[in-house]
Design a protein around this motif. Sequence first.
Motif, PDB file in Angstrom:
ATOM      1  N   LEU A  70       0.831  -1.214   0.000  1.00 51.60           N
ATOM      2  CA  LEU A  70       0.000   0.000   0.000  1.00 51.60           C
ATOM      3  C   LEU A  70       0.862   1.259   0.000  1.00 51.60           C
ATOM      4  N   LYS A  71       0.328   2.327  -0.558  1.00 56.29           N
ATOM      5  CA  LYS A  71       0.980   3.621  -0.461  1.00 56.29           C
ATOM      6  C   LYS A  71       1.051   3.997   1.019  1.00 56.29           C
ATOM      7  N   PRO A  72       2.073   4.713   1.446  1.00 63.50           N
ATOM      8  CA  PRO A  72       2.188   5.067   2.864  1.00 63.50           C
ATOM      9  C   PRO A  72       0.947   5.762   3.437  1.00 63.50           C
ATOM     10  N   ARG A  73       0.340   6.668   2.690  1.00 59.63           N
ATOM     11  CA  ARG A  73      -0.842   7.367   3.218  1.00 59.63           C
ATOM     12  C   ARG A  73      -2.018   6.410   3.394  1.00 59.63           C
ATOM     13  N   HIS A  74      -2.148   5.435   2.489  1.00 60.08           N
ATOM     14  CA  HIS A  74      -3.221   4.446   2.615  1.00 60.08           C
ATOM     15  C   HIS A  74      -2.967   3.539   3.815  1.00 60.08           C
ATOM     16  N   TRP A  75      -1.719   3.114   3.965  1.00 57.16           N
ATOM     17  CA  TRP A  75      -1.381   2.278   5.117  1.00 57.16           C
ATOM     18  C   TRP A  75      -1.653   3.050   6.416  1.00 57.16           C
ATOM     19  N   ASP A  76      -1.201   4.285   6.470  1.00 53.25           N
ATOM     20  CA  ASP A  76      -1.354   5.083   7.689  1.00 53.25           C
ATOM     21  C   ASP A  76      -2.813   5.333   8.040  1.00 53.25           C
ATOM     22  N   VAL A  77      -3.662   5.579   7.053  1.00 49.44           N
ATOM     23  CA  VAL A  77      -5.066   5.851   7.372  1.00 49.44           C
ATOM     24  C   VAL A  77      -5.749   4.584   7.883  1.00 49.44           C
ATOM     25  N   LEU A  78      -5.377   3.419   7.357  1.00 45.48           N
ATOM     26  CA  LEU A  78      -5.960   2.170   7.854  1.00 45.48           C
ATOM     27  C   LEU A  78      -5.479   1.865   9.270  1.00 45.48           C
ATOM     28  N   VAL A  79      -4.202   2.077   9.515  1.00 47.90           N
ATOM     29  CA  VAL A  79      -3.664   1.846  10.860  1.00 47.90           C
ATOM     30  C   VAL A  79      -4.292   2.822  11.848  1.00 47.90           C
ATOM     31  N   ALA A  80      -4.381   4.090  11.478  1.00 48.60           N
ATOM     32  CA  ALA A  80      -4.966   5.092  12.376  1.00 48.60           C
ATOM     33  C   ALA A  80      -6.416   4.763  12.706  1.00 48.60           C
ATOM     34  N   LYS A  81      -7.163   4.294  11.733  1.00 49.21           N
ATOM     35  CA  LYS A  81      -8.596   4.030  11.925  1.00 49.21           C
ATOM     36  C   LYS A  81      -8.867   2.684  12.598  1.00 49.21           C
ATOM     37  N   TYR A  82      -8.134   1.640  12.242  1.00 53.20           N
ATOM     38  CA  TYR A  82      -8.516   0.289  12.648  1.00 53.20           C
ATOM     39  C   TYR A  82      -7.539  -0.439  13.574  1.00 53.20           C
ATOM     40  N   SER A  83      -6.323   0.029  13.709  1.00 48.76           N
ATOM     41  CA  SER A  83      -5.355  -0.702  14.532  1.00 48.76           C
ATOM     42  C   SER A  83      -5.617  -0.518  16.019  1.00 48.76           C
ATOM     43  N   THR A  84      -5.259  -1.542  16.786  1.00 45.63           N
ATOM     44  CA  THR A  84      -5.319  -1.443  18.247  1.00 45.63           C
ATOM     45  C   THR A  84      -3.912  -1.342  18.832  1.00 45.63           C
ATOM     46  N   HIS A  85      -2.908  -1.350  17.990  1.00 43.50           N
ATOM     47  CA  HIS A  85      -1.518  -1.221  18.434  1.00 43.50           C
ATOM     48  C   HIS A  85      -1.253   0.253  18.711  1.00 43.50           C
ATOM     49  N   LYS A  86      -1.077   0.591  19.971  1.00 48.41           N
ATOM     50  CA  LYS A  86      -0.962   1.998  20.375  1.00 48.41           C
ATOM     51  C   LYS A  86       0.164   2.726  19.649  1.00 48.41           C
ATOM     52  N   GLY A  87       1.334   2.140  19.636  1.00 45.10           N
ATOM     53  CA  GLY A  87       2.483   2.801  19.024  1.00 45.10           C
ATOM     54  C   GLY A  87       2.302   3.056  17.545  1.00 45.10           C
ATOM     55  N   ARG A  88       1.859   2.043  16.821  1.00 44.68           N
ATOM     56  CA  ARG A  88       1.651   2.211  15.375  1.00 44.68           C
ATOM     57  C   ARG A  88       0.552   3.220  15.076  1.00 44.68           C
ATOM     58  N   LYS A  89      -0.508   3.195  15.879  1.00 42.88           N
ATOM     59  CA  LYS A  89      -1.619   4.126  15.686  1.00 42.88           C
ATOM     60  C   LYS A  89      -1.126   5.567  15.846  1.00 42.88           C
ATOM     61  N   VAL A  90      -0.364   5.828  16.892  1.00 45.05           N
ATOM     62  CA  VAL A  90       0.163   7.167  17.151  1.00 45.05           C
ATOM     63  C   VAL A  90       1.121   7.598  16.039  1.00 45.05           C
ATOM     64  N   GLN A  91       1.980   6.685  15.595  1.00 44.91           N
ATOM     65  CA  GLN A  91       2.903   7.015  14.504  1.00 44.91           C
ATOM     66  C   GLN A  91       2.141   7.357  13.221  1.00 44.91           C
ATOM     67  N   SER A  92       1.126   6.577  12.924  1.00 45.30           N
ATOM     68  CA  SER A  92       0.330   6.838  11.711  1.00 45.30           C
ATOM     69  C   SER A  92      -0.405   8.163  11.805  1.00 45.30           C
ATOM     70  N   LEU A  93      -0.933   8.479  12.985  1.00 42.35           N
ATOM     71  CA  LEU A  93      -1.590   9.775  13.169  1.00 42.35           C
ATOM     72  C   LEU A  93      -0.609  10.912  12.904  1.00 42.35           C
ATOM     73  N   GLY A  94       0.606  10.751  13.383  1.00 42.47           N
ATOM     74  CA  GLY A  94       1.627  11.776  13.180  1.00 42.47           C
ATOM     75  C   GLY A  94       1.986  11.985  11.713  1.00 42.47           C
ATOM     76  N   ARG A  95       1.840  10.947  10.912  1.00 44.64           N
ATOM     77  CA  ARG A  95       2.116  11.080   9.473  1.00 44.64           C
ATOM     78  C   ARG A  95       0.889  11.526   8.691  1.00 44.64           C
ATOM     79  N   LEU A  96      -0.303  11.345   9.262  1.00 44.49           N
ATOM     80  CA  LEU A  96      -1.537  11.705   8.549  1.00 44.49           C
ATOM     81  C   LEU A  96      -1.848  13.193   8.594  1.00 44.49           C
ATOM     82  N   TRP A  97      -1.789  13.781   9.778  1.00 47.63           N
ATOM     83  CA  TRP A  97      -2.286  15.151   9.874  1.00 47.63           C
ATOM     84  C   TRP A  97      -1.563  16.133   8.962  1.00 47.63           C
TER      85      TRP A  97
END
Length: 192
Positions: A70-97
């Motif tokens: 997946l493109k990084p933005r697509h991966w990050d939006v899926l992780v931010a929305k659906y992941s339960t892994h705290k660290g990955r979710k926070v990292q993806s949020l930091g790349r999304l905004w």
Amino acid sequence: MIYSSVLAAVVSALAAEAIDNTSKQAWQKLYDPGSEDGHDMAILSRSVERGKISRLDADCWVFARLHSQLKPRHWDVLVAKYSTHKGRKVQSLGRLWPIVASHAPKLFIISAVTAWAIPKMKGADGKRSSDIIVLPAQFYDMNRWDPDASPERTRRRWRAGIEVVLDGMVVEALAEAGAILTHEGLSLENAA
């Protein structure tokens, strides 16, 4: 058939990644990067159905494939929305905004993206399992997101616009994930 939909595959793969289990890499024994048909997930799917490998192994394989394809933005939006892994979710949020287009101030965008990915939990005082991120109730007060105290109508428009952008990114990401899974030979009941 392992998954009923693309969303089920994504959610299951992201949940499996959050499980600390040292046997997660068993799927690698089935991976044949030089196979002529290129349908590695079809082999994996048949192996799960025959009981040769576990569903967790399949989920980990799907996680690895989607993460790499997946493109990084697509991966990050899926992780931010659906992941339960705290660290990955926070990292993806930091790349999304930073990639969300809006006229809102930076603090507002960061807060709106975070609130979208970590919705307010119902219940008494936000008491939940320590396995998920729970933000304090006052975080969801939009008055705190805008240091310039823009009108309520403006803040609601900004927030709605940010959510439309993020929801659109999720739709795109799920479509891309579905294309990857289908190309790999993984059969799904429905495409979304």
